[in-house]
Design a protein around this motif. Structure first.
Motif, PDB file in Angstrom:
ATOM      1  N   ALA A  91      37.070  35.769  41.046  1.00  0.00           N
ATOM      2  CA  ALA A  91      38.266  35.071  40.558  1.00  0.00           C
ATOM      3  C   ALA A  91      38.640  35.530  39.151  1.00  0.00           C
ATOM      4  O   ALA A  91      39.830  35.701  38.830  1.00  0.00           O
ATOM      5  N   ILE A  92      37.632  35.752  38.308  1.00  0.00           N
ATOM      6  CA  ILE A  92      37.897  36.214  36.947  1.00  0.00           C
ATOM      7  C   ILE A  92      38.422  37.651  36.971  1.00  0.00           C
ATOM      8  O   ILE A  92      39.341  38.009  36.227  1.00  0.00           O
ATOM      9  N   VAL A  93      37.834  38.486  37.836  1.00  0.00           N
ATOM     10  CA  VAL A  93      38.298  39.866  37.946  1.00  0.00           C
ATOM     11  C   VAL A  93      39.749  39.906  38.420  1.00  0.00           C
ATOM     12  O   VAL A  93      40.563  40.682  37.915  1.00  0.00           O
ATOM     13  N   LEU A  94      40.084  39.043  39.381  1.00  0.00           N
ATOM     14  CA  LEU A  94      41.470  38.978  39.849  1.00  0.00           C
ATOM     15  C   LEU A  94      42.416  38.592  38.714  1.00  0.00           C
ATOM     16  O   LEU A  94      43.511  39.153  38.583  1.00  0.00           O
ATOM     17  N   ALA A  95      41.989  37.626  37.897  1.00  0.00           N
ATOM     18  CA  ALA A  95      42.814  37.210  36.763  1.00  0.00           C
ATOM     19  C   ALA A  95      42.992  38.352  35.772  1.00  0.00           C
ATOM     20  O   ALA A  95      44.083  38.558  35.221  1.00  0.00           O
TER      21      ALA A  95
END
Length: 350
Positions: free
Chosen positions: A148-152
Protein backbone atom coordinates in the motif's frame (compact mmCIF):
# COMPACT_ATOMS: atom_id res chain seq x y z
CA UNK A 1 11.50 10.04 -38.77
CA UNK A 2 7.88 9.20 -38.00
CA UNK A 3 7.72 12.02 -35.46
CA UNK A 4 9.38 14.49 -37.84
CA UNK A 5 6.90 13.75 -40.64
CA UNK A 6 3.83 13.24 -38.46
CA UNK A 7 4.37 16.53 -36.63
CA UNK A 8 4.78 18.32 -39.96
CA UNK A 9 1.44 16.89 -41.06
CA UNK A 10 -0.21 17.82 -37.76
CA UNK A 11 0.68 21.53 -37.95
CA UNK A 12 -1.70 22.53 -40.79
CA UNK A 13 -4.18 19.77 -39.93
CA UNK A 14 -4.62 20.80 -36.29
CA UNK A 15 -4.83 24.45 -37.37
CA UNK A 16 -7.65 23.60 -39.79
CA UNK A 17 -9.48 21.86 -36.95
CA UNK A 18 -9.26 25.01 -34.85
CA UNK A 19 -6.95 23.50 -32.24
CA UNK A 20 -5.21 26.78 -31.42
CA UNK A 21 -3.33 27.44 -28.18
CA UNK A 22 -4.91 29.77 -25.61
CA UNK A 23 -2.55 31.94 -23.54
CA UNK A 24 -2.95 33.01 -19.90
CA UNK A 25 -3.78 36.71 -19.64
CA UNK A 26 -1.44 37.06 -16.62
CA UNK A 27 1.53 35.47 -18.39
CA UNK A 28 4.48 37.29 -19.97
CA UNK A 29 3.40 39.65 -22.75
CA UNK A 30 5.74 38.00 -25.26
CA UNK A 31 3.71 34.80 -24.97
CA UNK A 32 0.61 36.41 -26.47
CA UNK A 33 2.29 36.08 -29.87
CA UNK A 34 1.80 32.31 -29.52
CA UNK A 35 -1.98 32.61 -29.38
CA UNK A 36 -3.51 30.43 -32.07
CA UNK A 37 -0.44 28.19 -32.53
CA UNK A 38 -1.67 24.60 -33.02
CA UNK A 39 -1.65 22.66 -29.76
CA UNK A 40 -2.08 19.00 -28.74
CA UNK A 41 1.11 18.24 -30.67
CA UNK A 42 2.04 15.75 -27.97
CA UNK A 43 -0.27 13.32 -29.75
CA UNK A 44 2.32 13.12 -32.55
CA UNK A 45 4.99 12.14 -30.00
CA UNK A 46 2.83 9.41 -28.46
CA UNK A 47 1.78 7.94 -31.81
CA UNK A 48 5.39 8.03 -33.04
CA UNK A 49 6.59 6.14 -29.96
CA UNK A 50 3.96 3.45 -30.46
CA UNK A 51 4.87 3.08 -34.14
CA UNK A 52 8.62 3.10 -33.46
CA UNK A 53 8.42 0.53 -30.68
CA UNK A 54 5.99 -1.62 -32.68
CA UNK A 55 8.36 -1.67 -35.67
CA UNK A 56 11.27 -2.61 -33.39
CA UNK A 57 9.32 -5.60 -32.05
CA UNK A 58 8.27 -6.53 -35.58
CA UNK A 59 11.86 -6.49 -36.86
CA UNK A 60 13.23 -8.45 -33.88
CA UNK A 61 10.34 -10.90 -33.84
CA UNK A 62 10.14 -10.66 -30.04
CA UNK A 63 6.90 -10.14 -28.15
CA UNK A 64 6.59 -6.89 -26.19
CA UNK A 65 7.71 -7.22 -22.58
CA UNK A 66 5.41 -6.45 -19.70
CA UNK A 67 7.71 -3.67 -18.49
CA UNK A 68 7.64 -1.93 -21.87
CA UNK A 69 3.86 -2.21 -22.10
CA UNK A 70 3.54 -0.67 -18.64
CA UNK A 71 5.53 2.40 -19.68
CA UNK A 72 3.47 2.67 -22.87
CA UNK A 73 0.31 2.40 -20.76
CA UNK A 74 1.49 5.35 -18.65
CA UNK A 75 2.36 7.31 -21.78
CA UNK A 76 -1.00 6.75 -23.47
CA UNK A 77 -3.04 7.01 -20.25
CA UNK A 78 -1.59 10.34 -19.17
CA UNK A 79 -1.75 11.60 -22.73
CA UNK A 80 -5.48 10.88 -22.60
CA UNK A 81 -5.85 12.95 -19.43
CA UNK A 82 -3.88 15.76 -21.07
CA UNK A 83 -5.95 15.51 -24.24
CA UNK A 84 -9.16 16.07 -22.27
CA UNK A 85 -7.56 19.09 -20.61
CA UNK A 86 -6.44 20.57 -23.95
CA UNK A 87 -9.73 19.78 -25.66
CA UNK A 88 -11.75 21.59 -22.98
CA UNK A 89 -9.45 24.62 -23.28
CA UNK A 90 -10.00 24.80 -27.03
CA UNK A 91 -13.69 23.93 -26.94
CA UNK A 92 -14.60 26.41 -24.19
CA UNK A 93 -11.99 29.00 -25.25
CA UNK A 94 -10.41 29.36 -21.83
CA UNK A 95 -6.81 28.97 -20.62
CA UNK A 96 -7.86 26.48 -17.93
CA UNK A 97 -9.11 23.06 -19.01
CA UNK A 98 -9.99 20.24 -16.64
CA UNK A 99 -10.75 21.27 -13.08
CA UNK A 100 -7.90 20.43 -10.72
CA UNK A 101 -9.89 17.68 -8.99
CA UNK A 102 -10.86 16.06 -12.30
CA UNK A 103 -7.27 16.14 -13.55
CA UNK A 104 -5.98 14.69 -10.28
CA UNK A 105 -8.62 11.96 -10.45
CA UNK A 106 -7.49 11.00 -13.95
CA UNK A 107 -3.82 11.02 -12.95
CA UNK A 108 -4.61 8.93 -9.88
CA UNK A 109 -6.52 6.33 -11.89
CA UNK A 110 -3.69 5.92 -14.41
CA UNK A 111 -0.87 5.86 -11.84
CA UNK A 112 -2.57 3.42 -9.45
CA UNK A 113 -3.47 1.06 -12.30
CA UNK A 114 0.16 1.18 -13.41
CA UNK A 115 1.34 0.52 -9.85
CA UNK A 116 -0.94 -2.45 -9.31
CA UNK A 117 0.08 -4.08 -12.58
CA UNK A 118 3.76 -3.38 -11.97
CA UNK A 119 3.73 -5.04 -8.55
CA UNK A 120 2.23 -8.29 -9.83
CA UNK A 121 4.75 -11.09 -10.17
CA UNK A 122 5.43 -12.35 -13.70
CA UNK A 123 6.08 -16.07 -14.26
CA UNK A 124 7.92 -15.26 -17.51
CA UNK A 125 10.59 -13.40 -15.53
CA UNK A 126 11.10 -16.11 -12.93
CA UNK A 127 8.54 -14.55 -10.62
CA UNK A 128 10.22 -11.12 -10.77
CA UNK A 129 7.73 -8.27 -10.63
CA UNK A 130 8.49 -5.21 -12.80
CA UNK A 131 8.37 -2.98 -9.71
CA UNK A 132 10.00 -3.57 -6.35
CA UNK A 133 8.73 -3.14 -2.79
CA UNK A 134 12.03 -1.45 -1.92
CA UNK A 135 13.20 2.01 -2.92
CA UNK A 136 16.49 2.28 -4.76
CA UNK A 137 19.05 4.88 -5.77
CA UNK A 138 21.43 2.56 -7.58
CA UNK A 139 20.92 -0.35 -5.21
CA UNK A 140 18.11 -0.97 -2.73
CA UNK A 141 17.82 1.43 0.19
CA UNK A 142 16.07 0.38 3.37
CA UNK A 143 13.70 -2.51 4.03
CA UNK A 144 10.83 -3.81 1.92
CA UNK A 145 7.74 -1.62 2.28
CA UNK A 146 4.08 -2.64 2.46
CA UNK A 147 2.44 -2.77 -0.96
CA UNK A 148 0.00 0.00 0.00
CA UNK A 149 2.86 2.39 0.79
CA UNK A 150 4.65 1.50 -2.45
CA UNK A 151 1.44 2.18 -4.38
CA UNK A 152 1.16 5.57 -2.69
CA UNK A 153 4.78 6.34 -3.60
CA UNK A 154 4.21 5.32 -7.22
CA UNK A 155 1.14 7.55 -7.34
CA UNK A 156 3.19 10.43 -5.92
CA UNK A 157 6.04 9.87 -8.40
CA UNK A 158 3.85 9.55 -11.49
CA UNK A 159 1.50 12.41 -10.62
CA UNK A 160 4.31 14.63 -9.32
CA UNK A 161 6.60 14.13 -12.31
CA UNK A 162 3.80 14.59 -14.85
CA UNK A 163 2.78 17.83 -13.13
CA UNK A 164 6.42 18.97 -13.04
CA UNK A 165 6.89 18.47 -16.78
CA UNK A 166 3.55 20.19 -17.31
CA UNK A 167 4.82 23.23 -15.40
CA UNK A 168 8.06 23.49 -17.37
CA UNK A 169 6.27 23.29 -20.74
CA UNK A 170 6.01 27.05 -21.07
CA UNK A 171 8.76 27.99 -23.52
CA UNK A 172 9.35 26.75 -27.06
CA UNK A 173 11.44 23.57 -26.97
CA UNK A 174 12.20 23.72 -23.23
CA UNK A 175 10.48 20.49 -22.20
CA UNK A 176 11.17 18.66 -25.46
CA UNK A 177 14.91 19.32 -25.39
CA UNK A 178 15.36 18.47 -21.72
CA UNK A 179 13.23 15.32 -22.09
CA UNK A 180 15.56 14.10 -24.86
CA UNK A 181 18.41 14.07 -22.33
CA UNK A 182 16.43 12.27 -19.64
CA UNK A 183 15.17 9.55 -21.97
CA UNK A 184 18.65 9.15 -23.48
CA UNK A 185 19.91 8.51 -19.95
CA UNK A 186 17.37 5.72 -19.55
CA UNK A 187 18.66 4.14 -22.78
CA UNK A 188 22.12 3.96 -21.19
CA UNK A 189 20.76 2.71 -17.86
CA UNK A 190 18.64 0.03 -19.52
CA UNK A 191 21.49 -1.28 -21.68
CA UNK A 192 23.91 -1.29 -18.75
CA UNK A 193 21.47 -3.16 -16.52
CA UNK A 194 20.82 -5.69 -19.28
CA UNK A 195 24.57 -6.37 -19.53
CA UNK A 196 24.79 -6.95 -15.78
CA UNK A 197 21.59 -8.77 -14.89
CA UNK A 198 21.66 -10.95 -11.80
CA UNK A 199 22.04 -14.57 -12.80
CA UNK A 200 23.73 -13.77 -16.10
CA UNK A 201 26.64 -11.62 -14.94
CA UNK A 202 29.93 -13.01 -13.76
CA UNK A 203 30.67 -12.63 -10.03
CA UNK A 204 33.71 -10.58 -11.07
CA UNK A 205 31.41 -8.04 -12.65
CA UNK A 206 30.42 -6.77 -9.22
CA UNK A 207 26.96 -5.23 -8.90
CA UNK A 208 24.13 -6.98 -10.71
CA UNK A 209 20.61 -5.70 -11.28
CA UNK A 210 17.30 -7.43 -10.58
CA UNK A 211 15.30 -5.65 -13.26
CA UNK A 212 12.65 -7.12 -15.54
CA UNK A 213 13.36 -6.62 -19.28
CA UNK A 214 15.78 -3.65 -19.04
CA UNK A 215 16.76 -3.91 -22.73
CA UNK A 216 13.13 -3.57 -23.81
CA UNK A 217 12.80 -0.56 -21.51
CA UNK A 218 15.83 0.91 -23.28
CA UNK A 219 14.01 0.34 -26.59
CA UNK A 220 11.01 2.34 -25.39
CA UNK A 221 13.36 5.05 -24.10
CA UNK A 222 15.02 5.15 -27.53
CA UNK A 223 11.63 5.54 -29.20
CA UNK A 224 10.79 8.41 -26.85
CA UNK A 225 14.17 10.06 -27.46
CA UNK A 226 13.68 9.87 -31.21
CA UNK A 227 10.09 11.08 -31.04
CA UNK A 228 11.10 14.10 -28.96
CA UNK A 229 13.92 14.87 -31.41
CA UNK A 230 11.50 14.81 -34.35
CA UNK A 231 8.99 17.01 -32.51
CA UNK A 232 11.70 19.46 -31.43
CA UNK A 233 12.45 20.27 -35.08
CA UNK A 234 9.05 21.98 -35.29
CA UNK A 235 8.75 22.96 -31.61
CA UNK A 236 11.97 24.99 -31.45
CA UNK A 237 11.52 28.75 -31.22
CA UNK A 238 9.43 30.07 -32.84
CA UNK A 239 7.31 26.97 -32.34
CA UNK A 240 5.10 25.88 -35.20
CA UNK A 241 3.21 23.56 -32.84
CA UNK A 242 2.85 23.17 -29.06
CA UNK A 243 2.67 19.79 -27.35
CA UNK A 244 0.13 20.91 -24.75
CA UNK A 245 -0.89 18.81 -21.76
CA UNK A 246 -1.38 15.93 -24.22
CA UNK A 247 2.40 15.64 -24.41
CA UNK A 248 3.71 17.21 -21.20
CA UNK A 249 1.73 14.96 -18.83
CA UNK A 250 2.65 11.89 -20.89
CA UNK A 251 6.39 12.59 -20.94
CA UNK A 252 6.56 13.16 -17.18
CA UNK A 253 4.60 9.99 -16.47
CA UNK A 254 6.93 7.99 -18.73
CA UNK A 255 9.96 9.32 -16.83
CA UNK A 256 8.46 8.19 -13.54
CA UNK A 257 7.61 4.82 -15.10
CA UNK A 258 11.23 4.28 -16.14
CA UNK A 259 12.42 5.21 -12.64
CA UNK A 260 10.09 2.65 -11.05
CA UNK A 261 10.78 -0.16 -13.51
CA UNK A 262 14.57 0.30 -13.68
CA UNK A 263 14.50 0.48 -9.88
CA UNK A 264 16.19 3.88 -9.73
CA UNK A 265 13.35 5.77 -8.04
CA UNK A 266 15.52 8.06 -5.91
CA UNK A 267 17.88 8.74 -8.82
CA UNK A 268 15.00 10.46 -10.65
CA UNK A 269 15.34 13.41 -8.23
CA UNK A 270 18.84 14.07 -9.63
CA UNK A 271 18.07 13.01 -13.20
CA UNK A 272 15.10 15.39 -13.32
CA UNK A 273 16.76 18.07 -11.20
CA UNK A 274 15.58 20.82 -13.55
CA UNK A 275 11.96 19.76 -13.05
CA UNK A 276 12.47 19.62 -9.28
CA UNK A 277 13.79 23.20 -9.31
CA UNK A 278 10.93 24.52 -11.45
CA UNK A 279 8.29 22.79 -9.30
CA UNK A 280 10.04 23.98 -6.15
CA UNK A 281 9.88 27.57 -7.37
CA UNK A 282 6.09 27.35 -7.62
CA UNK A 283 5.79 25.78 -4.17
CA UNK A 284 8.04 28.44 -2.62
CA UNK A 285 6.16 31.26 -4.36
CA UNK A 286 2.72 30.08 -3.28
CA UNK A 287 3.78 29.22 0.29
CA UNK A 288 5.57 32.54 0.86
CA UNK A 289 2.70 34.55 -0.63
CA UNK A 290 0.15 32.85 1.63
CA UNK A 291 2.37 33.14 4.71
CA UNK A 292 3.12 36.85 4.26
CA UNK A 293 -0.51 37.63 3.47
CA UNK A 294 -1.58 35.87 6.65
CA UNK A 295 1.04 37.57 8.84
CA UNK A 296 1.27 41.05 7.30
CA UNK A 297 -1.94 41.36 5.30
CA UNK A 298 0.01 41.82 2.07
CA UNK A 299 1.14 38.84 0.03
CA UNK A 300 4.77 39.03 -1.09
CA UNK A 301 6.60 37.08 -3.78
CA UNK A 302 10.06 35.56 -3.90
CA UNK A 303 10.16 35.39 -7.72
CA UNK A 304 8.80 37.90 -10.20
CA UNK A 305 6.72 35.13 -11.75
CA UNK A 306 6.58 31.36 -11.57
CA UNK A 307 7.29 28.77 -12.87
CA UNK A 308 10.98 29.63 -12.65
CA UNK A 309 11.60 30.16 -16.37
CA UNK A 310 9.09 33.02 -16.40
CA UNK A 311 11.06 34.72 -13.60
CA UNK A 312 14.09 34.96 -15.87
CA UNK A 313 11.92 36.21 -18.72
CA UNK A 314 10.71 39.00 -16.46
CA UNK A 315 14.36 39.84 -15.73
CA UNK A 316 14.81 40.52 -19.44
CA UNK A 317 16.27 37.26 -20.69
CA UNK A 318 15.25 36.28 -24.20
CA UNK A 319 13.18 33.08 -24.43
CA UNK A 320 15.87 31.33 -26.43
CA UNK A 321 18.47 32.26 -23.80
CA UNK A 322 16.33 30.83 -21.02
CA UNK A 323 15.72 27.62 -22.96
CA UNK A 324 19.39 27.01 -23.81
CA UNK A 325 20.59 27.74 -20.28
CA UNK A 326 17.90 25.49 -18.80
CA UNK A 327 18.97 22.78 -21.26
CA UNK A 328 22.50 23.14 -19.88
CA UNK A 329 21.17 22.72 -16.34
CA UNK A 330 19.20 19.66 -17.44
CA UNK A 331 22.34 18.22 -19.05
CA UNK A 332 24.37 18.74 -15.88
CA UNK A 333 21.66 16.99 -13.83
CA UNK A 334 21.57 14.04 -16.24
CA UNK A 335 25.37 13.79 -16.25
CA UNK A 336 25.42 13.87 -12.44
CA UNK A 337 22.75 11.14 -12.25
CA UNK A 338 24.63 8.89 -14.69
CA UNK A 339 27.79 9.50 -12.68
CA UNK A 340 26.03 8.38 -9.50
CA UNK A 341 24.62 5.33 -11.30
CA UNK A 342 28.01 4.29 -12.67
CA UNK A 343 29.84 5.00 -9.41
CA UNK A 344 27.56 2.52 -7.67
CA UNK A 345 28.75 -0.19 -10.04
CA UNK A 346 32.40 0.87 -9.83
CA UNK A 347 32.23 0.92 -6.04
CA UNK A 348 30.90 -2.64 -5.96
CA UNK A 349 33.75 -3.87 -8.19
CA UNK A 350 36.45 -2.22 -6.14
Amino acid sequence: MVSLLLTRWAIPQFASWGLGQLIRDDGPETHHLKRGTPTMGGAAIVVSVLIGYGLARLVSGDAPSRSALLVLFLLVGMSGVGFLDDFIKVRKQRSLGLRSKAKLLGQTGVSLTFGLLALLHAPSNGGLAPASLRLSLVTDVGPALPAAIVLALIWFMVSGTSNATNLIDGLDGLLTGSAVMVFAAYIIIGIWQNNHLCGSASPADGLCYQVASPLDLATVAAALTGACFGFLWWNASPAKIIMGDTGSLALGAAMAGFAVLTRTELLLVVLGGLYVAVTGSVMIQVSWFKLTRRTTGVGRRVFRMTPLHHHFEMLGWEQVTVVIRFWIVAGVCVAAALGIFYSGWVGSVS
